[in-house]
Scaffold this motif. Structure first.
Motif, PDB file in Angstrom:
ATOM      1  N   ALA A 170     -17.422  34.408  57.599  1.00  0.00           N
ATOM      2  CA  ALA A 170     -16.023  33.989  57.560  1.00  0.00           C
ATOM      3  C   ALA A 170     -15.585  33.715  56.128  1.00  0.00           C
ATOM      4  O   ALA A 170     -14.479  34.089  55.726  1.00  0.00           O
ATOM      5  CB  ALA A 170     -15.834  32.744  58.424  1.00  0.00           C
TER       6      ALA A 170
ATOM      7  N   MET B 103     -15.043  36.959  54.289  1.00  0.00           N
ATOM      8  CA  MET B 103     -13.803  37.577  54.748  1.00  0.00           C
ATOM      9  C   MET B 103     -12.593  36.851  54.165  1.00  0.00           C
ATOM     10  O   MET B 103     -11.633  37.475  53.717  1.00  0.00           O
ATOM     11  CB  MET B 103     -13.803  37.513  56.280  1.00  0.00           C
TER      12      MET B 103
ATOM     13  N   LEU C 109      -5.002  34.093  54.013  1.00  0.00           N
ATOM     14  CA  LEU C 109      -5.812  33.325  54.963  1.00  0.00           C
ATOM     15  C   LEU C 109      -6.376  32.037  54.365  1.00  0.00           C
ATOM     16  O   LEU C 109      -6.178  30.947  54.907  1.00  0.00           O
ATOM     17  CB  LEU C 109      -6.942  34.224  55.483  1.00  0.00           C
TER      18      LEU C 109
ATOM     19  N   LEU D 197      -4.842  28.326  55.095  1.00  0.00           N
ATOM     20  CA  LEU D 197      -5.710  27.507  55.945  1.00  0.00           C
ATOM     21  C   LEU D 197      -5.972  26.156  55.293  1.00  0.00           C
ATOM     22  O   LEU D 197      -5.886  25.113  55.945  1.00  0.00           O
ATOM     23  CB  LEU D 197      -7.022  28.254  56.208  1.00  0.00           C
TER      24      LEU D 197
ATOM     25  N   ARG E 275      -2.755  24.042  55.494  1.00  0.00           N
ATOM     26  CA  ARG E 275      -2.423  23.533  56.837  1.00  0.00           C
ATOM     27  C   ARG E 275      -3.424  22.508  57.317  1.00  0.00           C
ATOM     28  O   ARG E 275      -3.055  21.560  58.009  1.00  0.00           O
ATOM     29  CB  ARG E 275      -2.313  24.707  57.818  1.00  0.00           C
TER      30      ARG E 275
ATOM     31  N   VAL F   1      -3.583  30.121  62.221  1.00  0.00           N
ATOM     32  CA  VAL F   1      -4.287  30.585  61.014  1.00  0.00           C
ATOM     33  C   VAL F   1      -5.794  30.575  61.257  1.00  0.00           C
ATOM     34  O   VAL F   1      -6.498  31.524  60.912  1.00  0.00           O
ATOM     35  CB  VAL F   1      -3.935  29.708  59.791  1.00  0.00           C
ATOM     36  N   LEU F   2      -6.276  29.490  61.874  1.00  0.00           N
ATOM     37  CA  LEU F   2      -7.718  29.372  62.093  1.00  0.00           C
ATOM     38  C   LEU F   2      -8.225  30.467  63.025  1.00  0.00           C
ATOM     39  O   LEU F   2      -9.358  30.929  62.901  1.00  0.00           O
ATOM     40  CB  LEU F   2      -8.042  27.986  62.658  1.00  0.00           C
TER      41      LEU F   2
ATOM     42  N   LYS G 234      -7.484  33.433  62.974  1.00  0.00           N
ATOM     43  CA  LYS G 234      -7.696  34.696  62.243  1.00  0.00           C
ATOM     44  C   LYS G 234      -9.056  34.742  61.561  1.00  0.00           C
ATOM     45  O   LYS G 234      -9.467  35.789  61.074  1.00  0.00           O
ATOM     46  CB  LYS G 234      -6.607  34.863  61.175  1.00  0.00           C
ATOM     47  N   VAL G 235      -9.722  33.584  61.471  1.00  0.00           N
ATOM     48  CA  VAL G 235     -11.045  33.555  60.843  1.00  0.00           C
ATOM     49  C   VAL G 235     -12.018  34.327  61.723  1.00  0.00           C
ATOM     50  O   VAL G 235     -12.056  34.106  62.928  1.00  0.00           O
ATOM     51  CB  VAL G 235     -11.512  32.082  60.679  1.00  0.00           C
ATOM     52  N   PRO G 236     -12.779  35.260  61.139  1.00  0.00           N
ATOM     53  CA  PRO G 236     -13.690  36.039  61.978  1.00  0.00           C
ATOM     54  C   PRO G 236     -14.692  35.127  62.675  1.00  0.00           C
ATOM     55  O   PRO G 236     -15.230  34.211  62.070  1.00  0.00           O
ATOM     56  CB  PRO G 236     -14.390  36.970  60.990  1.00  0.00           C
TER      57      PRO G 236
ATOM     58  N   LEU H 275     -13.794  33.349  65.280  1.00  0.00           N
ATOM     59  CA  LEU H 275     -12.980  32.445  66.090  1.00  0.00           C
ATOM     60  C   LEU H 275     -11.815  33.222  66.699  1.00  0.00           C
ATOM     61  O   LEU H 275     -11.309  34.155  66.091  1.00  0.00           O
ATOM     62  CB  LEU H 275     -12.421  31.307  65.232  1.00  0.00           C
TER      63      LEU H 275
END
Lengths: 216, 216
Positions: free
Chosen positions: A44, A47, A55, A59, A62, B29-30, B32-34, B36
């Motif tokens: 993660a 990425m 991202l 993140l 937020r 947003v979270l 989009k984390v690979p 999840l």
């Protein structure tokens, strides 16, 4: 006998690193997020480093904003940026029914299903003798206060269908039995929608059979 | 005929919310984390809200710090807070061997295995006619420059054993054939350590058989 390099800690500490400890620390924290482990956290992070603007930075921002602004609702125990929360402040909701749930996640799940438009009360867990959780560790005194105020006509026990959940349900319905004007109900047991009989456990099948309805 | 509430968008937008949109945006947003998805992101956010000091705030801070400080190494393409990165700056490494990998994740994985103590070069992907990735989209020109500088004696092609990876290996070994002093090697194919024959694919078994070694 010489130790192999793999088991020799001195050797490991001298090992050249492919990236800085800042990245390592981020991976360690991210690995604590439920659903991620050390391996998926590493993937993660890599990425996210590729998608910094779209991202990683959003993140971080937020997370910070939510960590600063979100707190527990003093009335129901929901987590929200407002206090009292959106649910308690919503005048369109039926303030005469109160649904008791274990966790905030259950509140959100029930609210998503849109099958209920009343108020909630989050216990914060279940009674558990093994874990040393008694009535004082749960939001039960605030629940009693809400019911004493007199506006609530029905209490729906929506706790998990686990042993601890059902024990807690029994305890609460016992405590509430002194309020004669309050009707106490519980979620129905039965087949999950879309469920196949063959895959269901005996307990569910028995409960569904016992609570069978007549079709007219 | 009236539309049901579930399919009526107006009704959905009027639906009372159980939490604020700040939390929703964090979940989005979270998610989009690979590793999840929307559901596990929601669970993760709820868990983090319970552990604000120990998880949420540190995660926000570290994400921000890493997003600000980490960049691509101008020599090898590794991601690090330093530029040139830890690997390129490490004088204990053998600067005469260069290992070519597809992604930064591969560099980190090889470095963790501790089977290699030379330098790396990250291509940033593989050639792919379908996705329109040609040699100009990969870090191949910088690779040629590094080899032209003359210190490198061996190039190890450590690309994935996929069709695209092997195509890229062939392309690079073709390009490097002009440098006669440079030995070009590739990772061995064979049984993975701990692997069982019965579960391996035919290609791996055939490769392992073809590359069999004599035991003395």
């Amino acid at each position: 006998m010489e130790f192999q390099c793999l088991t020799d800690l001195k050797c490991l500490s001298k090992m050249p690193k492919s990236h800085s400890s800042d990245i390592d620390r981020l991976i360690q924290v991210l690995a604590k997020v439920p659903g991620l482990g050390p391996r998926s956290a590493r993937r993660a992070v890599l990425m996210m480093l590729k998608k910094k603007e779209s991202l990683m930075t959003p993140l971080a921002e937020r997370l910070e904003a939510v960590a600063e602004t979100v707190g527990e609702c003093e009335i129901c125990g929901n987590l929200d940026t407002h206090n009292p929360c959106h649910v308690c402040e919503d005048v369109r909701r039926d303030s005469s029914t109160l649904c008791i749930v274990e966790e905030v996640a259950d509140l959100w799940a029930l609210d998503r299903s849109e099958g209920y438009k009343g108020l909630y009360h989050v216990l914060g867990g279940t009674l558990s003798a093994l874990d040393g959780v008694g009535p004082d560790q749960l939001n039960i005194s605030s629940l009693m206060e809400r019911i004493e105020s007199g506006t609530i006509k029905e209490v729906i026990l929506a706790l998990n269908a686990t042993v601890d959940g059902q024990t807690t349900s029994h305890y609460i319905s016992d405590r509430l039995s002194e309020f004669e004007q309050v009707k106490i109900t519980a979620l129905a047991h039965g087949l999950p929608v879309g469920g196949e009989l063959d895959y269901l456990d005996d307990g569910t099948l028995m409960a569904a059979m016992r609570a069978r309805n007549s079709i007219e």
